[in-house]
Write a protein that holds these residues in place. Sequence first.
Motif, PDB file in Angstrom:
ATOM      1  N   THR A 137       6.267  -3.270   8.704  1.00 32.50           N
ATOM      2  CA  THR A 137       7.599  -2.764   9.009  1.00 32.50           C
ATOM      3  C   THR A 137       7.609  -1.248   8.827  1.00 32.50           C
ATOM      4  O   THR A 137       6.745  -0.676   8.159  1.00 32.50           O
ATOM      5  CB  THR A 137       8.652  -3.414   8.097  1.00 32.50           C
ATOM      6  N   MET A 138       8.607  -0.603   9.400  1.00 36.81           N
ATOM      7  CA  MET A 138       8.652   0.864   9.404  1.00 36.81           C
ATOM      8  C   MET A 138       8.731   1.450   7.992  1.00 36.81           C
ATOM      9  O   MET A 138       8.206   2.539   7.735  1.00 36.81           O
ATOM     10  CB  MET A 138       9.850   1.334  10.230  1.00 36.81           C
ATOM     11  N   ARG A 174       6.987  -2.773  13.545  1.00 37.39           N
ATOM     12  CA  ARG A 174       8.176  -3.567  13.243  1.00 37.39           C
ATOM     13  C   ARG A 174       9.299  -2.688  12.704  1.00 37.39           C
ATOM     14  O   ARG A 174       9.046  -1.646  12.108  1.00 37.39           O
ATOM     15  CB  ARG A 174       7.815  -4.667  12.236  1.00 37.39           C
ATOM     16  N   ASP A 175      10.526  -3.145  12.902  1.00 34.47           N
ATOM     17  CA  ASP A 175      11.697  -2.425  12.393  1.00 34.47           C
ATOM     18  C   ASP A 175      11.738  -2.510  10.865  1.00 34.47           C
ATOM     19  O   ASP A 175      11.114  -3.384  10.262  1.00 34.47           O
ATOM     20  CB  ASP A 175      12.978  -3.022  12.974  1.00 34.47           C
ATOM     21  N   PRO A 176      12.494  -1.618  10.224  1.00 35.37           N
ATOM     22  CA  PRO A 176      12.624  -1.689   8.757  1.00 35.37           C
ATOM     23  C   PRO A 176      13.143  -3.054   8.319  1.00 35.37           C
ATOM     24  O   PRO A 176      13.983  -3.657   8.986  1.00 35.37           O
ATOM     25  CB  PRO A 176      13.631  -0.582   8.450  1.00 35.37           C
ATOM     26  N   THR A 182       5.155   6.044   6.577  1.00 28.81           N
ATOM     27  CA  THR A 182       5.950   7.087   5.925  1.00 28.81           C
ATOM     28  C   THR A 182       5.074   8.149   5.267  1.00 28.81           C
ATOM     29  O   THR A 182       5.497   9.293   5.111  1.00 28.81           O
ATOM     30  CB  THR A 182       6.898   6.478   4.866  1.00 28.81           C
ATOM     31  N   PHE A 183       3.841   7.791   4.900  1.00 31.53           N
ATOM     32  CA  PHE A 183       2.900   8.762   4.339  1.00 31.53           C
ATOM     33  C   PHE A 183       2.254   9.593   5.449  1.00 31.53           C
ATOM     34  O   PHE A 183       2.123  10.811   5.358  1.00 31.53           O
ATOM     35  CB  PHE A 183       1.819   8.032   3.538  1.00 31.53           C
ATOM     36  N   VAL A 184       1.883   8.926   6.527  1.00 24.65           N
ATOM     37  CA  VAL A 184       1.154   9.575   7.618  1.00 24.65           C
ATOM     38  C   VAL A 184       2.057  10.476   8.458  1.00 24.65           C
ATOM     39  O   VAL A 184       1.642  11.564   8.882  1.00 24.65           O
ATOM     40  CB  VAL A 184       0.484   8.499   8.504  1.00 24.65           C
ATOM     41  N   GLN A 185       3.294  10.047   8.702  1.00 25.05           N
ATOM     42  CA  GLN A 185       4.148  10.715   9.698  1.00 25.05           C
ATOM     43  C   GLN A 185       4.278  12.227   9.500  1.00 25.05           C
ATOM     44  O   GLN A 185       3.985  13.000  10.429  1.00 25.05           O
ATOM     45  CB  GLN A 185       5.530  10.045   9.719  1.00 25.05           C
ATOM     46  N   PRO A 186       4.697  12.725   8.335  1.00 23.07           N
ATOM     47  CA  PRO A 186       4.849  14.188   8.217  1.00 23.07           C
ATOM     48  C   PRO A 186       3.514  14.927   8.283  1.00 23.07           C
ATOM     49  O   PRO A 186       3.451  16.055   8.786  1.00 23.07           O
ATOM     50  CB  PRO A 186       5.521  14.362   6.855  1.00 23.07           C
ATOM     51  N   ARG A 187       2.467  14.310   7.804  1.00 22.59           N
ATOM     52  CA  ARG A 187       1.160  14.971   7.781  1.00 22.59           C
ATOM     53  C   ARG A 187       0.535  15.023   9.165  1.00 22.59           C
ATOM     54  O   ARG A 187       0.005  16.058   9.582  1.00 22.59           O
ATOM     55  CB  ARG A 187       0.243  14.244   6.781  1.00 22.59           C
ATOM     56  N   LEU A 188       0.611  13.923   9.890  1.00 25.80           N
ATOM     57  CA  LEU A 188       0.070  13.903  11.246  1.00 25.80           C
ATOM     58  C   LEU A 188       0.915  14.755  12.186  1.00 25.80           C
ATOM     59  O   LEU A 188       0.381  15.464  13.045  1.00 25.80           O
ATOM     60  CB  LEU A 188      -0.014  12.454  11.746  1.00 25.80           C
ATOM     61  N   VAL A 222       0.819  -1.204   0.000  1.00 26.42           N
ATOM     62  CA  VAL A 222       0.000   0.000   0.000  1.00 26.42           C
ATOM     63  C   VAL A 222       0.857   1.259   0.000  1.00 26.42           C
ATOM     64  O   VAL A 222       0.449   2.310  -0.521  1.00 26.42           O
ATOM     65  CB  VAL A 222      -0.971  -0.014   1.205  1.00 26.42           C
ATOM     66  N   GLU A 223       2.081   1.162   0.547  1.00 26.11           N
ATOM     67  CA  GLU A 223       2.959   2.333   0.588  1.00 26.11           C
ATOM     68  C   GLU A 223       3.318   2.815  -0.813  1.00 26.11           C
ATOM     69  O   GLU A 223       3.568   4.012  -1.020  1.00 26.11           O
ATOM     70  CB  GLU A 223       4.231   2.020   1.386  1.00 26.11           C
ATOM     71  N   ARG A 224       3.341   1.924  -1.769  1.00 27.90           N
ATOM     72  CA  ARG A 224       3.689   2.329  -3.135  1.00 27.90           C
ATOM     73  C   ARG A 224       2.558   3.108  -3.796  1.00 27.90           C
ATOM     74  O   ARG A 224       2.804   4.018  -4.597  1.00 27.90           O
ATOM     75  CB  ARG A 224       4.058   1.087  -3.951  1.00 27.90           C
ATOM     76  N   PHE A 225       1.330   2.752  -3.472  1.00 30.12           N
ATOM     77  CA  PHE A 225       0.195   3.530  -3.980  1.00 30.12           C
ATOM     78  C   PHE A 225       0.186   4.916  -3.337  1.00 30.12           C
ATOM     79  O   PHE A 225      -0.105   5.919  -3.994  1.00 30.12           O
ATOM     80  CB  PHE A 225      -1.116   2.802  -3.703  1.00 30.12           C
ATOM     81  N   LEU A 226       0.519   4.973  -2.041  1.00 30.51           N
ATOM     82  CA  LEU A 226       0.535   6.256  -1.347  1.00 30.51           C
ATOM     83  C   LEU A 226       1.634   7.170  -1.874  1.00 30.51           C
ATOM     84  O   LEU A 226       1.499   8.395  -1.850  1.00 30.51           O
ATOM     85  CB  LEU A 226       0.709   6.035   0.161  1.00 30.51           C
ATOM     86  N   GLN A 227       2.721   6.580  -2.363  1.00 31.44           N
ATOM     87  CA  GLN A 227       3.791   7.390  -2.953  1.00 31.44           C
ATOM     88  C   GLN A 227       3.324   8.104  -4.218  1.00 31.44           C
ATOM     89  O   GLN A 227       3.903   9.117  -4.617  1.00 31.44           O
ATOM     90  CB  GLN A 227       4.999   6.509  -3.281  1.00 31.44           C
ATOM     91  N   LEU A 228       2.269   7.603  -4.823  1.00 34.84           N
ATOM     92  CA  LEU A 228       1.733   8.206  -6.044  1.00 34.84           C
ATOM     93  C   LEU A 228       0.723   9.312  -5.749  1.00 34.84           C
ATOM     94  O   LEU A 228       0.288  10.010  -6.675  1.00 34.84           O
ATOM     95  CB  LEU A 228       1.067   7.133  -6.915  1.00 34.84           C
ATOM     96  N   CYS A 229       0.341   9.456  -4.490  1.00 34.75           N
ATOM     97  CA  CYS A 229      -0.680  10.442  -4.120  1.00 34.75           C
ATOM     98  C   CYS A 229      -0.078  11.839  -3.983  1.00 34.75           C
ATOM     99  O   CYS A 229       1.069  11.993  -3.551  1.00 34.75           O
ATOM    100  CB  CYS A 229      -1.361  10.040  -2.815  1.00 34.75           C
TER     101      CYS A 229
END
Length: 239
Positions: free
Chosen positions: A182-183, A210-212, A189-195, A23-30
């Motif tokens: 995992t981290m 989980r760790d990276p 990574t999508f939520v962190q800066p926005r939240l 799902v992180e790859r789809f969020l990178q496209l947003c």
Amino acid sequence: SGLVMLLPHGYDGAGPEHSSSRVERFLQLCNTPLDMAAEANQKQNPNMHVAIPTTPAQIFHLLRRQMQRNYRKPLVVAGPKTLLRLSAATSPLEDMAPGTSFQPVISDSLASDPTKVKRVVFVSGKLYYDLAKAYAERKDALDSQVAIVRVEEVCPFPCQELTREMMRFSGATEFTWCQEETMNAGVYTFVQPRLQSILPKGAVLRYVGRDPLAAPVTGISSVYKAEQAQIINDALGGM
């Protein structure tokens, strides 16, 4: 495009192909802005929607909304197969009655006294049910000091809804994002800066998960169970 993608996503101790829809790859496209505080009064116009619903009613409203709108945007739905048979993941008919709609954020219903809440845990997906079960087992010890808020739609980022939740728990000093991925995967990574941009002044978003890892999961059941228990303890413990 009104494309809808229903992607299985959720850790259950099996191998990588059964655990992550990436799902992180789809969020990178947003194209949602990073600084939500600066965009608080601006209406978001994302190029796609990404949601992780946790109840049948939420899925119903999500798909209905996709067809009822007078415009079309791609919709990515990441949902675990385990919720199809989880007895806790049910909805009363009232949640699908006239006047109801999809909720980008589901408010906490576990802390009986919002004024006692010291830590707000934000979570997406099926991990909520593991946290809720552990919360019930520790209810007396927690004494309403922890609230668990579900983020059901990640993009567009639900800035206003999350701000209202933080205002509801005005005494909270700890804010945690909890995920079983995992981290470097999942939505963190999508939520962190926005939240982080809408947290109270001086507050820092804490990560629990989980760790990276290069792979989505280890694929070893015993390791999965130990990691899952640690995540839950880190999210709810220390109060």
